[in-house]
Write an enzyme that holds these catalytic residues in place. Structure first.
Site, PDB file in Angstrom:
ATOM      1  N   HIS A  83       0.012   9.156 -10.209  1.00 13.47           N
ATOM      2  CA  HIS A  83      -0.994   8.190  -9.754  1.00 13.47           C
ATOM      3  C   HIS A  83      -1.025   8.119  -8.225  1.00 13.47           C
ATOM      4  O   HIS A  83       0.022   8.078  -7.576  1.00 13.47           O
ATOM      5  CB  HIS A  83      -0.683   6.805 -10.311  1.00 13.47           C
ATOM      6  N   GLY A 165      -0.502  -6.412  10.314  1.00  9.94           N
ATOM      7  CA  GLY A 165       0.748  -5.685  10.405  1.00  9.94           C
ATOM      8  C   GLY A 165       0.723  -4.560  11.425  1.00  9.94           C
ATOM      9  O   GLY A 165      -0.273  -4.347  12.132  1.00  9.94           O
ATOM     10  N   LYS A 168       1.855   1.409  12.046  1.00 10.80           N
ATOM     11  CA  LYS A 168       2.864   2.431  11.803  1.00 10.80           C
ATOM     12  C   LYS A 168       3.386   2.264  10.387  1.00 10.80           C
ATOM     13  O   LYS A 168       3.639   1.153   9.941  1.00 10.80           O
ATOM     14  CB  LYS A 168       4.010   2.296  12.808  1.00 10.80           C
ATOM     15  N   PRO A 171       9.066   3.412   5.365  1.00 13.54           N
ATOM     16  CA  PRO A 171       9.384   3.892   4.010  1.00 13.54           C
ATOM     17  C   PRO A 171       8.683   3.116   2.899  1.00 13.54           C
ATOM     18  O   PRO A 171       8.465   3.655   1.817  1.00 13.54           O
ATOM     19  CB  PRO A 171      10.904   3.700   3.927  1.00 13.54           C
ATOM     20  N   ALA A 172       8.335   1.851   3.164  1.00 12.51           N
ATOM     21  CA  ALA A 172       7.638   1.047   2.144  1.00 12.51           C
ATOM     22  C   ALA A 172       6.140   1.320   2.133  1.00 12.51           C
ATOM     23  O   ALA A 172       5.413   0.779   1.293  1.00 12.51           O
ATOM     24  CB  ALA A 172       7.894  -0.442   2.370  1.00 12.51           C
ATOM     25  N   GLY A 173       5.672   2.147   3.056  1.00 10.97           N
ATOM     26  CA  GLY A 173       4.253   2.471   3.100  1.00 10.97           C
ATOM     27  C   GLY A 173       3.394   1.302   3.520  1.00 10.97           C
ATOM     28  O   GLY A 173       3.817   0.444   4.300  1.00 10.97           O
TER      29      GLY A 173
END
Length: 516
Positions: A83, A165, A168, A171-173
């Site tokens: 997905h 936010g 950039k 890792p959490a996208g």
């Protein structure tokens, strides 16, 4: 009246590590007032969809906690799945269910998006009804290229800039948050393992390629079988039965059929009812012919009426013989009503394309008005508590010199607080007046008198609060505190009078209203 109820259906990029899913679920259910209705994990998609409902405040907090926990446990650099995804928490839609509007869901999405961006440093995009850009209404546009492309392009290509936010990706996208109508996630499995057939059928059925309106689709391989994975965004306009028959017909072109279908999460009762009506050809069917629906209405109405009868409203409480709530609480309540009117004018401006130029200002106005409304509503109880504290202090024992001293000190401390609470109300009422002036000057012209009414109510709230400050100052022995509080009050009253004059000017010049 039923309590407001909101649904949230966050999609998390994890299904193969049950302990991670359990931890995210725990973070959500730890929020009081949230009820999880469904959980669906797909190993091939490597994705988990949770469905929960509750009061707006509880649902908003639970969504934040779920996003925060997912950010701790999911690294998109290590993630694979069928997905498309751009974030550990990929998408978070809010859906209005009971006594709650789509506009209020949009505001929830904006608040949550800002909080996630500020506190978790996760880029956030707003989509569907909450989208700030037309191209962001469609989720597929935001997810183009998935996490890998977004990681390369954010901060370089302005078109990929988030609404909130950092610019950039970590890792959490990134996370996509929005508000939408009920959506049906519906998958059809084919009697083949050739994914290319599913992809061709998906292309034929999805609206973006000339297929059925309100259908999004893609072809994937799941558990060794070709699957047409779909989102039905308006089941009233494009019913589920029509979609199934379209897929069945397209599949027949390639010599395959439908093996079975699958529902991801929940769907509205109407969707199943409509499918039954279509397949059974019940042309004269009426919704009240469903037994359970009739029973639900029969059992629900008396219960709600009885519950409402047991809940006296603020006006009834104000009219009672008890000393609280009194004038100070009434001032706070009036200020909250004024703030609510300001928010109404702001929302009525946001929905009009004519006022696109002031959209950002109106969003800020609505958010500030809602914050003030909450604070003033809380001040109703604070004022009652302050008065009760004064009464409690007077009831303290005074049999000994020590008790007399302690009692006198307690009375003075409680009296000072009883003056400070309405002074705070007066300050917030002035803030409401200033917002009302902005609403009248820049907002929807058709609602200018609502802005004027908000200003008048806020001015009245300030006046009433000032009375309560002054009556408590009569009993306050600290002369320095008395002088300081009076000076603060005079500044507020002078400014409030000025705001009233400015509002009259706007009503005359912009609204054409005669005040003579």
């Amino acid at each position: 009246m039923p309590s407001p109820l909101v649904e949230c259906i966050p999609n998390f990029s994890e299904a193969r590590r049950p302990e991670v899913v359990e931890s995210i679920l725990a973070a959500i259910t730890d929020v009081q007032g949230v009820h999880v209705l469904d959980r669906h994990s797909d190993l091939d998609h490597n994705r988990t969809v949770l469905t929960f409902v509750g009061s707006p405040a509880a649902v908003e907090e639970a969504a934040y906690q779920g996003i925060a926990r997912a950010a701790q446990l999911i690294d998109l650099n290590q993630h694979t799945g069928a997905h498309p995804r751009i974030g550990a928490t990929d998408v978070v839609p809010f859906v209005p269910i009971t006594d709650f509007t789509m506009q209020e869901c949009v505001e929830m999405a904006r608040r949550l998006g800002k909080r996630v961006g500020d506190e978790l440093s996760i880029p956030v995009y707003l989509y569907e009804d909450a989208a700030t850009k037309p191209e962001h209404q469609n989720l597929e546009n935001i997810r183009h290229g998935q996490y890998e492309a977004l990681k390369e392009e954010m901060g370089v290509n302005p078109a990929r800039d988030p609404d909130f936010g950092p610019h950039k990706v970590g890792p959490a996208g990134a996370t996509v948050i929005g508000a939408r109508a009920p959506l049906i996630a519906f998958n059809v499995y084919l009697t083949t393992n050739e994914v290319s057939i599913a992809q061709k059928i998906a292309k034929a059925v999805r609206h973006s390629n000339g297929g059925l309106r309100y259908v999004k689709a893609m072809g994937v391989m799941v558990e060794g079988r070709a699957q047409v994975s779909m989102n039905l965004t308006n089941y009233h306009q494009t019913p589920v039965a029509r979609v199934v028959e379209f897929v069945r017909r397209e599949a027949a072109r390639y010599g395959v059929g439908i093996h079975h279908s699958e529902l991801v999460g929940l769907l509205p009762q109407d969707a199943l009812t409509n499918a039954a009506i279509w397949y059974l050809q019940l042309d004269d069917f009426q919704p009240d012919q469903i037994l359970e629906s009739r029973l639900y209405e029969l059992l629900r109405s008396p219960t709600q009426a009885a519950a409402a009868a047991q809940q006296p409203d603020f006006i009834d409480q104000l009219a009672s013989s008890t000393p609280t709530p009194g004038g100070g609480a009434a001032a706070a309540h009036t200020g909250a009503a004024a703030a609510a009117l300001v928010a109404m004018v702001g929302r009525g401006t946001l929905t009009k394309k004519k006022y696109e130029a002031v959209k950002d200002q109106m969003w800020a106005l609505v958010e500030q008005a809602e914050s003030l409304r909450t604070e003033l509503a809380q001040a109703v109880d604070e004022d009652c508590a302050a008065f009760d504290a004064v009464m409690a202090a007077f009831k303290l024992p005074k049999d000994t010199p020590e008790q007399q001293t302690a009692r006198a000190q307690a009375v003075q401390a409680a009296t000072l607080l009883a003056a400070q609470v309405p002074l705070k109300v007066a300050g917030k009422a002035l803030d409401v007046q200033k917002l009302a002036l902005q609403a009248a000057a820049d907002g929807n012209l058709n609602a200018i008198t609502d802005a004027g009414s908000a200003s008048a109510l806020a001015h009245a709230a300030l006046t009433c609060a000032a009375y309560n400050v002054r009556t408590n100052l009569l009993s306050l022995e600290d002369e320095k505190a008395v002088v300081d509080l009076k000076n603060q009050l005079r500044i507020l009253e002078t400014s409030s009078t000025e705001q009233e004059g400015l509002m009259h000017k706007v009503l005359v010049e912009r609204g054409g209203i005669s005040l003579g």
